[in-house]
Design a protein around this motif. Structure first.
Motif, PDB file in Angstrom:
ATOM      1  N   GLY A 130       9.400  -6.921  -6.415  1.00 10.90           N
ATOM      2  CA  GLY A 130       9.409  -5.997  -5.278  1.00 10.90           C
ATOM      3  C   GLY A 130       8.113  -5.224  -5.160  1.00 10.90           C
ATOM      4  N   LEU A 131       7.554  -4.805  -6.298  1.00  5.71           N
ATOM      5  CA  LEU A 131       6.303  -4.052  -6.263  1.00  5.71           C
ATOM      6  C   LEU A 131       5.144  -4.918  -5.785  1.00  5.71           C
ATOM      7  N   GLU A 132       5.099  -6.163  -6.248  1.00  7.32           N
ATOM      8  CA  GLU A 132       4.014  -7.044  -5.784  1.00  7.32           C
ATOM      9  C   GLU A 132       4.143  -7.303  -4.283  1.00  7.32           C
ATOM     10  N   LEU A 133       5.365  -7.504  -3.826  1.00  3.28           N
ATOM     11  CA  LEU A 133       5.600  -7.740  -2.395  1.00  3.28           C
ATOM     12  C   LEU A 133       5.157  -6.539  -1.565  1.00  3.28           C
ATOM     13  N   ARG A 134       5.573  -5.317  -1.989  1.00  3.24           N
ATOM     14  CA  ARG A 134       5.237  -4.138  -1.192  1.00  3.24           C
ATOM     15  C   ARG A 134       3.753  -3.868  -1.217  1.00  3.24           C
ATOM     16  N   ASP A 135       3.051  -4.218  -2.325  1.00  6.27           N
ATOM     17  CA  ASP A 135       1.600  -4.038  -2.359  1.00  6.27           C
ATOM     18  C   ASP A 135       0.905  -4.987  -1.386  1.00  6.27           C
ATOM     19  N   VAL A 136       1.432  -6.229  -1.263  1.00  7.44           N
ATOM     20  CA  VAL A 136       0.873  -7.178  -0.286  1.00  7.44           C
ATOM     21  C   VAL A 136       1.079  -6.646   1.123  1.00  7.44           C
ATOM     22  N   LEU A 137       2.295  -6.148   1.422  1.00 10.72           N
ATOM     23  CA  LEU A 137       2.570  -5.591   2.746  1.00 10.72           C
ATOM     24  C   LEU A 137       1.679  -4.386   3.013  1.00 10.72           C
ATOM     25  N   SER A 138       1.481  -3.551   2.009  1.00  9.02           N
ATOM     26  CA  SER A 138       0.638  -2.371   2.163  1.00  9.02           C
ATOM     27  C   SER A 138      -0.795  -2.768   2.476  1.00  9.02           C
ATOM     28  N   GLN A 139      -1.283  -3.746   1.724  1.00  9.48           N
ATOM     29  CA  GLN A 139      -2.672  -4.185   1.942  1.00  9.48           C
ATOM     30  C   GLN A 139      -2.840  -4.811   3.315  1.00  9.48           C
ATOM     31  N   GLN A 140      -1.869  -5.673   3.725  1.00  5.47           N
ATOM     32  CA  GLN A 140      -1.995  -6.363   5.000  1.00  5.47           C
ATOM     33  C   GLN A 140      -1.792  -5.423   6.193  1.00  5.47           C
ATOM     34  N   SER A 141      -0.895  -4.474   6.053  1.00  4.46           N
ATOM     35  CA  SER A 141      -0.616  -3.548   7.168  1.00  4.46           C
ATOM     36  C   SER A 141      -1.592  -2.378   7.197  1.00  4.46           C
ATOM     37  N   GLU A 142      -2.354  -2.232   6.083  1.00  4.41           N
ATOM     38  CA  GLU A 142      -3.294  -1.113   5.943  1.00  4.41           C
ATOM     39  C   GLU A 142      -2.578   0.223   6.022  1.00  4.41           C
ATOM     40  N   LEU A 143      -1.353   0.231   5.479  1.00  8.43           N
ATOM     41  CA  LEU A 143      -0.571   1.462   5.400  1.00  8.43           C
ATOM     42  C   LEU A 143      -0.244   1.713   3.929  1.00  8.43           C
ATOM     43  N   ILE A 144      -0.636   2.895   3.420  1.00  2.70           N
ATOM     44  CA  ILE A 144      -0.356   3.263   2.029  1.00  2.70           C
ATOM     45  C   ILE A 144       0.676   4.377   2.041  1.00  2.70           C
ATOM     46  N   THR A 145       1.791   4.130   1.382  1.00  5.49           N
ATOM     47  CA  THR A 145       2.860   5.136   1.314  1.00  5.49           C
ATOM     48  C   THR A 145       3.258   5.340  -0.140  1.00  5.49           C
ATOM     49  N   PRO A 146       4.006   6.374  -0.402  1.00  4.45           N
ATOM     50  CA  PRO A 146       4.573   6.510  -1.750  1.00  4.45           C
ATOM     51  C   PRO A 146       5.534   5.357  -2.018  1.00  4.45           C
ATOM     52  N   VAL A 147       5.748   5.042  -3.284  1.00  2.34           N
ATOM     53  CA  VAL A 147       6.676   3.986  -3.654  1.00  2.34           C
ATOM     54  C   VAL A 147       7.629   4.528  -4.703  1.00  2.34           C
ATOM     55  N   PHE A 148       8.890   4.224  -4.558  1.00  4.49           N
ATOM     56  CA  PHE A 148       9.940   4.731  -5.423  1.00  4.49           C
ATOM     57  C   PHE A 148      10.466   3.584  -6.284  1.00  4.49           C
ATOM     58  N   VAL A 149      10.382   3.742  -7.603  1.00  9.84           N
ATOM     59  CA  VAL A 149      10.890   2.739  -8.535  1.00  9.84           C
ATOM     60  C   VAL A 149      12.109   3.316  -9.235  1.00  9.84           C
ATOM     61  N   ASP A 150      13.266   2.761  -8.902  1.00 10.52           N
ATOM     62  CA  ASP A 150      14.516   3.224  -9.502  1.00 10.52           C
ATOM     63  C   ASP A 150      14.824   2.377 -10.735  1.00 10.52           C
ATOM     64  N   ASN A 151      15.658   2.903 -11.605  1.00 14.29           N
ATOM     65  CA  ASN A 151      16.067   2.187 -12.824  1.00 14.29           C
ATOM     66  C   ASN A 151      14.858   1.715 -13.639  1.00 14.29           C
ATOM     67  N   ALA A 152      13.847   2.556 -13.716  1.00 13.47           N
ATOM     68  CA  ALA A 152      12.617   2.170 -14.421  1.00 13.47           C
ATOM     69  C   ALA A 152      12.845   1.969 -15.913  1.00 13.47           C
ATOM     70  N   GLU A 153      13.983   2.478 -16.431  1.00 16.51           N
ATOM     71  CA  GLU A 153      14.250   2.287 -17.859  1.00 16.51           C
ATOM     72  C   GLU A 153      14.488   0.821 -18.203  1.00 16.51           C
ATOM     73  N   SER A 154      14.783  -0.016 -17.179  1.00 14.14           N
ATOM     74  CA  SER A 154      15.082  -1.426 -17.434  1.00 14.14           C
ATOM     75  C   SER A 154      13.826  -2.272 -17.548  1.00 14.14           C
ATOM     76  N   ILE A 155      12.671  -1.649 -17.342  1.00 15.46           N
ATOM     77  CA  ILE A 155      11.429  -2.418 -17.400  1.00 15.46           C
ATOM     78  C   ILE A 155      10.440  -1.682 -18.305  1.00 15.46           C
ATOM     79  N   THR A 156       9.832  -2.416 -19.205  1.00 16.11           N
ATOM     80  CA  THR A 156       8.921  -1.786 -20.174  1.00 16.11           C
ATOM     81  C   THR A 156       7.599  -1.402 -19.538  1.00 16.11           C
ATOM     82  N   SER A 157       7.107  -2.264 -18.650  1.00 17.34           N
ATOM     83  CA  SER A 157       5.824  -1.962 -18.008  1.00 17.34           C
ATOM     84  C   SER A 157       5.722  -2.719 -16.697  1.00 17.34           C
ATOM     85  N   PHE A 158       4.899  -2.216 -15.810  1.00 18.71           N
ATOM     86  CA  PHE A 158       4.651  -2.905 -14.539  1.00 18.71           C
ATOM     87  C   PHE A 158       3.290  -2.457 -14.020  1.00 18.71           C
ATOM     88  N   LYS A 159       2.753  -3.244 -13.155  1.00 17.84           N
ATOM     89  CA  LYS A 159       1.439  -2.959 -12.602  1.00 17.84           C
ATOM     90  C   LYS A 159       1.505  -1.729 -11.705  1.00 17.84           C
TER      91      LYS A 159
END
Length: 505
Positions: free
Chosen positions: A451-480
């Motif tokens: 989901g994060l990679e997808l939203r970064d592609v959309l952000s780059q292509q649309s040239e719109l930068i917004t805040p991003v909310f990552v829920d349940n972050a305890e289930s992932i050790t690390s992410f870009k």
């Protein structure tokens, strides 16, 4: 455009009576389950759209307590300019605020719509939103930022024959129209080709059923010509014999007529010869004078002379005709007729053979023409099939090139835009995959990364930068680190709600 969350104020919003969140470049929201972590992250979407972060209807009223009014305010920074937006609910009536000024729903929504598209914002804010949409909407959103390959580029990647074929056709018609034209042609030509094959087969069968004449047609015509010549010659002789016999019979009839006249003349002679000269009038019995008697006698002599002259003339004409008849010949044509009757049937088998020869030649011509028509129909059919195959190949190559352009946007994800049908047609589809697994089968951690990679592609292509909310972050050790402000919600057992905003040093 860059959108930054500055401050979020919650009053009687679900489980939060009164809370103010000051966002940093990274904001960590931690706490045990049911501490209201997700509620904080739903509040911005509620302010903007009256929904939760997945775009679903949201009831903002308190859960465990009662309050007259629920109000949420969000201070944004849009390209360096601050904008305060608010939404309150009191007695089921919603009030909207723009920079703390009460506004009508239409005015408020117009301000929000000018900022960004709802689906785009929610896709950038919540990485789980984009995959929740219908695949056609996902596909449409992503492709609006990726131009389709132009026809020239697609054609350059196709085989020469297909390139040459479609290059000429595309100048006159759209690709879909070319497909419609030749799909209809194929249907028509399929039937026409079957009919042409059937006609060729039927004509060949008729040709095979004709008897074998054997002799060459020129030989047959020569032989028949000789027989016809003999028949014509004998018929000519028969015509001449008929003319002679007609003259002979006519002369005989004239002689018989004259003979009858002579006989009749002979019968009148005794009456004329023995006619008495009376001395008295036959009518009144008065005596005739001498002069009158002489006149009567003279009349009788004149009539006798006239009779003799006429009788002699009849005899002479009769005798002259008899002399002519003796010089004429009556031809017996019986043998000549028999010869013609015997000779003429000899031409019948020859005529039949010549007729069969003619029928054979006509059928051969029809077979040849049918084969030409069949070949021409097959060539037209194959041309339409080739064009339809070329259109399929074009669409497949176009899909491949477009897929490559889209795929080039991603680092780890695969995006499938098309699927090939059994008939080789390319059908639109949309599937996000990570390590060949579709998004719906990904684990929570894999889903967050995707989901994060997808939203970064959309952000780059649309040239719109917004805040991003990552829920349940305890289930992932690390992410870009995503583009834009990061809001992380993580479960920490036994901990009360804690919100910390951190700015970059």
């Amino acid at each position: 455009m860059q959108v930054i969350f500055k401050t979020l104020i919650l009053n009687n919003f679900k489980s939060h009576r009164d809370i103010t969140v000051n966002f940093g470049e990274r904001t960590d929201i931690t706490g045990d389950n049911a501490e209201g972590k997700s509620t904080v992250c739903e509040a911005p979407s509620y302010v903007l759209y009256g929904t939760d972060a997945l775009g679903s209807k949201l009831d903002p009223t308190p859960i465990t307590y009662e309050a007259e009014e629920t109000k949420v305010s969000l201070l944004l920074e849009v390209d360096g300019k601050e904008l305060m937006l608010g939404r309150s609910l009191k007695k089921n009536k919603t009030t909207y605020y723009v920079n703390d000024v009460p506004s009508k729903a239409g005015e408020f929504n117009e301000v929000v719509e000018r900022l960004f598209d709802k689906d785009l914002f929610l896709s950038l804010y919540n990485p789980s939103y984009f995959p929740s949409m219908h695949w056609e909407k996902q596909r449409s959103m992503l492709l609006q930022y990726v131009t389709s390959p132009i026809n020239k580029d697609v054609l350059e990647h196709m085989p020469d024959e297909q390139n040459k074929c479609l290059s000429a056709l595309i100048k006159k018609h759209r690709l879909e129209d070319i497909k419609k034209i030749h799909a209809e042609n194929k249907t028509t030509l399929d039937k026409k080709y079957i009919a042409a094959q059937s006609r060729t087969k039927t004509l060949k069968e008729q040709l095979d059923q004709l008897p074998n004449v054997g002799a060459p047609i020129e030989s047959l015509k020569t032989e028949l010509s000789q027989i016809d010549k003999q028949v014509r010659e004998k018929e000519s002789l028969l015509d001449k014999a008929w003319e002679k016999n007609q003259a002979y019979n006519s002369l005989q009839a004239k002689i018989r007529n004259l003979q009858e006249q002579v006989e009749m003349s002979k019968e009148r002679w005794p009456l004329l010869k023995n006619e008495r000269i009376e001395n008295s009038c036959r009518t009144c019995n008065r005596p005739l004078d001498e002069e009158t008697v002489k006149v009567v006698e003279s009349d009788k002599e004149n009539r006798i002379k006239e009779y003799r002259a006429n009788h002699e003339r009849l005899r002479k004409e009769r005798d002259d005709l008899k002399d002519q008849l003796e010089e004429m010949e009556f031809v017996d044509a019986t043998e000549l007729r028999n010869e013609i009757r015997e000779l003429d049937p000899k031409g019948t088998p020859l005529r039949e053979a010549i007729r069969i020869h003619g029928q054979f030649e006509r059928l051969q011509e029809q077979v040849s023409q049918a084969e030409v028509d069949e070949k021409a129909t097959l060539e037209s059919l194959n041309e339409s099939i080739f064009i339809l195959d070329s259109v399929k190949a074009f669409k497949a190559k176009e899909a491949e090139l477009q897929g490559e352009k889209v795929q080039a946007l991603f680092e780890t994800l695969s995006v499938r835009l098309f699927e090939e049908q059994k008939n080789s047609e390319m059908k639109n589809t949309f599937e996000i995959e990570l390590d060949k697994k579709p998004y719906r089968k990904l684990s929570t951690a894999e889903g967050i990364r995707a989901g994060l990679e997808l939203r970064d592609v959309l952000s780059q292509q649309s040239e719109l930068i917004t805040p991003v909310f990552v829920d349940n972050a305890e289930s992932i050790t690390s992410f870009k680190q995503p583009v834009g402000q990061l809001i992380v919600s993580r479960v920490v057992a036994g901990q009360k709600l804690n919100i910390e905003g951190v700015d970059a040093e």
